[in-house]
Scaffold this motif. Structure first.
Motif, PDB file in Angstrom:
ATOM      1  N   THR A  14       6.708   9.397  13.350  1.00  0.00           N
ATOM      2  CA  THR A  14       5.520   8.917  14.057  1.00  0.00           C
ATOM      3  C   THR A  14       4.297   9.388  13.297  1.00  0.00           C
ATOM      4  O   THR A  14       4.088  10.581  13.130  1.00  0.00           O
ATOM      5  CB  THR A  14       5.504   9.455  15.503  1.00  0.00           C
ATOM      6  OG1 THR A  14       6.650   8.932  16.182  1.00  0.00           O
ATOM      7  CG2 THR A  14       4.249   9.029  16.238  1.00  0.00           C
ATOM      8  N   HIS A  15       3.538   8.445  12.833  1.00  0.00           N
ATOM      9  CA  HIS A  15       2.414   8.797  11.960  1.00  0.00           C
ATOM     10  C   HIS A  15       1.087   8.583  12.694  1.00  0.00           C
ATOM     11  O   HIS A  15       0.600   7.468  12.819  1.00  0.00           O
ATOM     12  CB  HIS A  15       2.483   7.942  10.686  1.00  0.00           C
ATOM     13  CG  HIS A  15       1.582   8.423   9.603  1.00  0.00           C
ATOM     14  ND1 HIS A  15       1.582   7.898   8.331  1.00  0.00           N
ATOM     15  CD2 HIS A  15       0.645   9.395   9.588  1.00  0.00           C
ATOM     16  CE1 HIS A  15       0.687   8.529   7.594  1.00  0.00           C
ATOM     17  NE2 HIS A  15       0.106   9.427   8.344  1.00  0.00           N
ATOM     18  N   ILE A  16       0.555   9.682  13.227  1.00  0.00           N
ATOM     19  CA  ILE A  16      -0.813   9.687  13.748  1.00  0.00           C
ATOM     20  C   ILE A  16      -1.644  10.173  12.558  1.00  0.00           C
ATOM     21  O   ILE A  16      -1.580  11.353  12.204  1.00  0.00           O
ATOM     22  CB  ILE A  16      -0.958  10.653  14.952  1.00  0.00           C
ATOM     23  CG1 ILE A  16       0.093  10.335  16.041  1.00  0.00           C
ATOM     24  CG2 ILE A  16      -2.379  10.592  15.516  1.00  0.00           C
ATOM     25  CD1 ILE A  16      -0.001   8.952  16.650  1.00  0.00           C
ATOM     26  N   ASN A  34       0.797  -1.227   0.000  1.00  0.00           N
ATOM     27  CA  ASN A  34       0.000   0.000   0.000  1.00  0.00           C
ATOM     28  C   ASN A  34       0.831   1.278   0.000  1.00  0.00           C
ATOM     29  O   ASN A  34       0.365   2.325  -0.427  1.00  0.00           O
ATOM     30  CB  ASN A  34      -0.945   0.017   1.214  1.00  0.00           C
ATOM     31  CG  ASN A  34      -0.225  -0.230   2.524  1.00  0.00           C
ATOM     32  OD1 ASN A  34       0.350  -1.287   2.735  1.00  0.00           O
ATOM     33  ND2 ASN A  34      -0.224   0.758   3.402  1.00  0.00           N
ATOM     34  N   TYR A  35       2.089   1.193   0.486  1.00  0.00           N
ATOM     35  CA  TYR A  35       2.867   2.398   0.739  1.00  0.00           C
ATOM     36  C   TYR A  35       3.880   2.676  -0.356  1.00  0.00           C
ATOM     37  O   TYR A  35       4.398   1.749  -0.966  1.00  0.00           O
ATOM     38  CB  TYR A  35       3.642   2.241   2.049  1.00  0.00           C
ATOM     39  CG  TYR A  35       3.327   3.309   3.073  1.00  0.00           C
ATOM     40  CD1 TYR A  35       2.278   3.152   3.968  1.00  0.00           C
ATOM     41  CD2 TYR A  35       4.088   4.475   3.145  1.00  0.00           C
ATOM     42  CE1 TYR A  35       2.001   4.128   4.914  1.00  0.00           C
ATOM     43  CE2 TYR A  35       3.811   5.447   4.090  1.00  0.00           C
ATOM     44  CZ  TYR A  35       2.766   5.270   4.969  1.00  0.00           C
ATOM     45  OH  TYR A  35       2.500   6.232   5.898  1.00  0.00           O
ATOM     46  N   GLU A  36       4.211   3.959  -0.547  1.00  0.00           N
ATOM     47  CA  GLU A  36       5.293   4.349  -1.445  1.00  0.00           C
ATOM     48  C   GLU A  36       6.395   5.038  -0.645  1.00  0.00           C
ATOM     49  O   GLU A  36       6.112   5.867   0.218  1.00  0.00           O
ATOM     50  CB  GLU A  36       4.783   5.358  -2.496  1.00  0.00           C
ATOM     51  CG  GLU A  36       4.600   4.795  -3.872  1.00  0.00           C
ATOM     52  CD  GLU A  36       3.304   3.998  -4.012  1.00  0.00           C
ATOM     53  OE1 GLU A  36       2.490   4.028  -3.076  1.00  0.00           O
ATOM     54  OE2 GLU A  36       3.131   3.356  -5.058  1.00  0.00           O
ATOM     55  N   ASN A  71      -2.498   4.023  14.301  1.00  0.00           N
ATOM     56  CA  ASN A  71      -1.256   4.774  14.537  1.00  0.00           C
ATOM     57  C   ASN A  71      -0.075   3.866  14.210  1.00  0.00           C
ATOM     58  O   ASN A  71      -0.126   2.662  14.455  1.00  0.00           O
ATOM     59  CB  ASN A  71      -1.157   5.191  16.003  1.00  0.00           C
ATOM     60  CG  ASN A  71      -2.304   6.089  16.420  1.00  0.00           C
ATOM     61  OD1 ASN A  71      -2.924   6.737  15.575  1.00  0.00           O
ATOM     62  ND2 ASN A  71      -2.597   6.127  17.710  1.00  0.00           N
ATOM     63  N   HIS A  72       0.972   4.447  13.701  1.00  0.00           N
ATOM     64  CA  HIS A  72       2.151   3.637  13.377  1.00  0.00           C
ATOM     65  C   HIS A  72       3.374   4.526  13.293  1.00  0.00           C
ATOM     66  O   HIS A  72       3.275   5.752  13.345  1.00  0.00           O
ATOM     67  CB  HIS A  72       1.937   2.877  12.058  1.00  0.00           C
ATOM     68  CG  HIS A  72       1.694   3.777  10.886  1.00  0.00           C
ATOM     69  ND1 HIS A  72       0.453   4.277  10.575  1.00  0.00           N
ATOM     70  CD2 HIS A  72       2.534   4.272   9.954  1.00  0.00           C
ATOM     71  CE1 HIS A  72       0.538   5.046   9.506  1.00  0.00           C
ATOM     72  NE2 HIS A  72       1.788   5.069   9.108  1.00  0.00           N
ATOM     73  N   GLN A  73       4.527   3.906  13.171  1.00  0.00           N
ATOM     74  CA  GLN A  73       5.783   4.636  13.012  1.00  0.00           C
ATOM     75  C   GLN A  73       6.549   4.048  11.831  1.00  0.00           C
ATOM     76  O   GLN A  73       6.309   2.889  11.452  1.00  0.00           O
ATOM     77  CB  GLN A  73       6.631   4.523  14.284  1.00  0.00           C
ATOM     78  CG  GLN A  73       5.964   5.138  15.510  1.00  0.00           C
ATOM     79  CD  GLN A  73       6.880   5.122  16.717  1.00  0.00           C
ATOM     80  OE1 GLN A  73       7.109   4.074  17.313  1.00  0.00           O
ATOM     81  NE2 GLN A  73       7.400   6.273  17.095  1.00  0.00           N
ATOM     82  N   HIS A  74       7.425   4.838  11.270  1.00  0.00           N
ATOM     83  CA  HIS A  74       8.322   4.342  10.217  1.00  0.00           C
ATOM     84  C   HIS A  74       9.744   4.614  10.696  1.00  0.00           C
ATOM     85  O   HIS A  74      10.091   5.772  10.919  1.00  0.00           O
ATOM     86  CB  HIS A  74       8.132   5.103   8.894  1.00  0.00           C
ATOM     87  CG  HIS A  74       6.729   5.099   8.369  1.00  0.00           C
ATOM     88  ND1 HIS A  74       6.342   4.360   7.283  1.00  0.00           N
ATOM     89  CD2 HIS A  74       5.632   5.773   8.767  1.00  0.00           C
ATOM     90  CE1 HIS A  74       5.066   4.564   7.038  1.00  0.00           C
ATOM     91  NE2 HIS A  74       4.596   5.426   7.921  1.00  0.00           N
ATOM     92  N   PHE A  75      10.541   3.569  10.856  1.00  0.00           N
ATOM     93  CA  PHE A  75      11.944   3.748  11.251  1.00  0.00           C
ATOM     94  C   PHE A  75      12.869   3.328  10.118  1.00  0.00           C
ATOM     95  O   PHE A  75      12.754   2.209   9.598  1.00  0.00           O
ATOM     96  CB  PHE A  75      12.273   2.916  12.496  1.00  0.00           C
ATOM     97  CG  PHE A  75      11.680   3.484  13.750  1.00  0.00           C
ATOM     98  CD1 PHE A  75      12.286   4.552  14.389  1.00  0.00           C
ATOM     99  CD2 PHE A  75      10.510   2.971  14.266  1.00  0.00           C
ATOM    100  CE1 PHE A  75      11.735   5.097  15.534  1.00  0.00           C
ATOM    101  CE2 PHE A  75       9.950   3.508  15.412  1.00  0.00           C
ATOM    102  CZ  PHE A  75      10.564   4.572  16.050  1.00  0.00           C
TER     103      PHE A  75
HETATM  104 NI    NI Z   1       2.703   6.273   7.704  1.00  0.00          NI
END
Ligand code: NI
Length: 651
Positions: free
Chosen positions: A604-606, A393-395, A443-447
């Protein structure tokens, strides 16, 4: 697609050219590697080629300046589905023989693109899945179901260490071109044995309604498009300012080699800068070693959601062909990526890498008040080298920028579609945000973890941590205004582990103590962090054991060509503890030696309703700035631009 003008700068295939030893494998070399393994009897009908990439020559060989004369070698990771075993091989492409063959016990290498496609087909065809779907939704037609392969991770269950698994997430489209992600089938997760390519069970956690609303983004499905945008063209009448030879690039004072492989995607090699008569080394290798997206919702469908997009999916394997959908302006030079399918058939991602120049506002300016008619101003221009990967789903866009003042920047652009869940009408999620009726985004995070192998004016480098501190008020600081930058040399791996600190405006500096600038100081490059965050999951969370690189923002290790990935070589389904966390337990010395600087940065993606149906780009990255590397502003010699005629002004 905007006004893209692809350049035809491919060198003639007839004229022999001199390879830089770090140029990625050609399509022919990939095929040769595959053929050599096949003829050596190392490949069975159930073998998958996970990756075939350049086995990089030693640093000493590259620094010796030998070009074209060295041996070319390939490194191959293979997995046999029948025996559930992983092998690593190296082959000499020059001598046409298999040079090493090693069984790596108990690991699950990256899932291949073929497995992703086959997994979707297996779920859709599965009677178990069909029955669960019917029971759950009343739908018996699976033709509009989208199945995204999701890695299984490892939560201590025996099957996670014994089988090759995936735990897909499923969505339902309204029609074949609909954005199915807004209609998640919550409460169902098939578990797939990728070795047998078979659904072994479908886990069900309760029933949620299917969200009814469609949300789309393609122009044909957006009811009204805005009409007040006039064309904006970039004109480069004399061509670009860069020169290209294979994957070697020179642009103004910069020289470097573009790399690409199935796992890391775009890599940057042997970055040097011309300084007068001298060609000076700065960065030997820059790469994204891992990234992980942990989700923060403990709900049953969501709690196992995390994705290691480099080690589990292969960032390079997921790269887009930018032949279409690049959307850069001006003169563009593309580079192809030569990979292979999991069965060893050639696979070239055409135009996987895009390079172009961008105007970047003001480089510097000053108006002498006494000569107001002759202000001095210079336009800044940057060279952009980029690649974009779609991981379900993500780019993710990966952008290296080189500037005229010696600055190097890396930026990740996050866009694409949120991973969504369904919610009951009238309820509000605690661990996510409603983005449409009955649809929420957890909610999620990308590291991200970057490996920066510095060679600042040679290999013997040291890392200093710079903290700015305020002096107490005393007789020499009577007005309390004093502050100073304090430099601490990092002597060992444990001493080097560190986090950002806003209170001390903390930065890091990579120096070569053996080379002094004209002020008598060691030459250096400053590392300037950008936006960052801490992980919110418990230190004991299963995904964090596999992603130890998130425990610190900064790590420094002595150079070891075998230490390439922050989460270790095989994070997929691993129990963790590998990579940076394990290597640094030795607490090796790092002063005045060949060092590697590792940086972990997180977002941090809220989520917001405005992130749906497609997410406006979020940006995150870091900057490297020369700091006493040059004797003065290296962009002092940039000539003024031509003055614009008055007709180009808008009144
Ligand atoms: Ni995100």
């Amino acid at each position: 697609m905007n006004s893209v003008t692809p350049l035809n700068l491919h060198p003639s295939t007839n004229s022999p050219r001199v390879f830089h030893p770090l140029e990625p494998l050609t399509a022919h070399e990939v095929q040769t590697a595959v053929d050599l393994l096949k003829s050596a009897g190392k490949v069975t009908p159930t073998t998958r080629f996970v990756s075939v990439s350049l086995a990089e020559p030693s640093k000493a060989e590259v620094h010796s300046g030998a070009r074209g004369a060295g041996l070319r070698n390939a490194f191959i990771v293979l997995f046999d589905n029948l025996t559930n075993t992983c092998h690593e091989a190296t082959v000499s492409l020059t001598e046409e023989r298999v040079t090493t063959w090693k069984h790596v016990p108990g690991v699950q290498p990256t899932m291949t693109i073929d497995e992703q496609t086959e997994c979707e087909q297996a779920v859709i065809a599965s009677p178990l899945f069909k029955a669960a779907l019917l029971e759950h939704t009343g739908i018996d037609d699976t033709s509009l179901v989208m199945v995204d392969i999701w890695s299984a991770g490892n939560y201590g269950d025996a099957e996670e260490s014994l089988l090759r698994l995936a735990r897909p997430l499923c969505f339902l489209r309204a029609d074949s071109s609909d954005n199915g992600y807004v209609r998640p089938i919550e409460g169902i997760r098939p578990v797939v044995d990728l070795n047998r390519m078979e659904v072994i069970r479908v886990e069900q956690y309760g029933k949620w309604p299917l969200p009814s609303e469609s949300m789309n983004y393609s122009p044909a499905r957006v009811s009204t498009l805005r009409t007040d945008i006039k064309p904006l063209e970039i004109d480069q009448p004399e061509g670009p300012s860069f020169e290209v030879d294979g994957y070697q690039v020179s642009w103004q004072k910069w020289k470097f080699v573009i790399g690409f492989n199935a796992r890391e995607g775009l890599t940057l090699h042997h970055l040097r800068c011309q300084d007068g008569e001298q060609e000076r080394s700065i960065l030997y290798r820059g790469s994204l070693t891992e990234m992980v997206v942990p989700y923060g919702d403990p709900g049953p469908t969501q709690r196992r959601k995390n994705a290691f997009d480099v080690g589990e999916y292969g960032m390079g394997m997921c790269a887009n062909s930018l032949e279409l959908g690049c959307d850069c302006l001006g003169l563009i030079r593309y580079f192809d990526a030569h990979l292979c399918t999991s069965r060893g058939a050639p696979l070239t991602i055409k135009n996987a890498i895009c390079m172009h120049e961008e105007d970047y506002g003001i480089l510097w300016k000053h108006t002498d008040r006494r000569h107001p008619d002759s202000p001095e101003v210079r336009r800044s221009r940057r060279l952009v080298i980029s690649s974009i990967s779609t991981v379900e789903n993500y780019e993710y866009g990966f952008f290296w920028y080189l500037y005229q003042d010696g600055t190097i920047e890396f930026e990740v652009k996050l866009t694409g579609i949120l991973s969504l869940g369904a919610f009951h009408q009238g309820e509000k999620p605690t661990y996510g945000v409603l983005v449409a009726p009955m649809v929420y985004a957890p909610n999620h995070q990308h590291f991200f973890n970057m490996r920066l192998d510095f060679d600042v004016d040679g290999v013997a480098n040291s890392v200093h941590r710079i903290d700015v501190t305020a002096d107490p008020v005393h007789e020499k600081n009577p007005f309390g205004n004093a502050f100073q930058a304090k430099s601490t040399v990092l002597r060992s791996e444990k001493e080097a582990m560190g986090n950002l600190n806003l209170e001390t405006a903390r930065t890091w500096k990579i120096v070569n103590s053996g080379v002094l600038n004209r002020l008598g100081e060691p030459v250096g490059y400053k590392f300037l962090p950008g936006d960052n965050t801490y992980p919110f999951a418990s230190p004991d969370a299963w995904w964090r054991k596999r992603a130890g690189f998130v425990n610190h923002h900064v790590w420094v290790t002595p150079y070891d060509p075998d230490e390439k990935y922050g989460a270790g070589d095989y994070p997929n389904q691993s129990l963790g503890g590998e990579g940076l966390t394990r290597w640094t337990m030795a607490d090796r010395p790092i002063e005045n030696s060949d060092i590697v600087f590792w940086y972990t940065f997180g977002h941090t993606h809220i989520p917001r309703p405005e992130d749906c149906p497609v997410m406006p780009t979020a940006y995150i990255g870091f900057t490297l700035k020369p700091n006493g590397f040059f004797d003065m502003n290296p962009a002092n010699d940039v000539p003024p631009s031509k003055k614009k005629p008055a007709k180009d002004c808008c009144h």
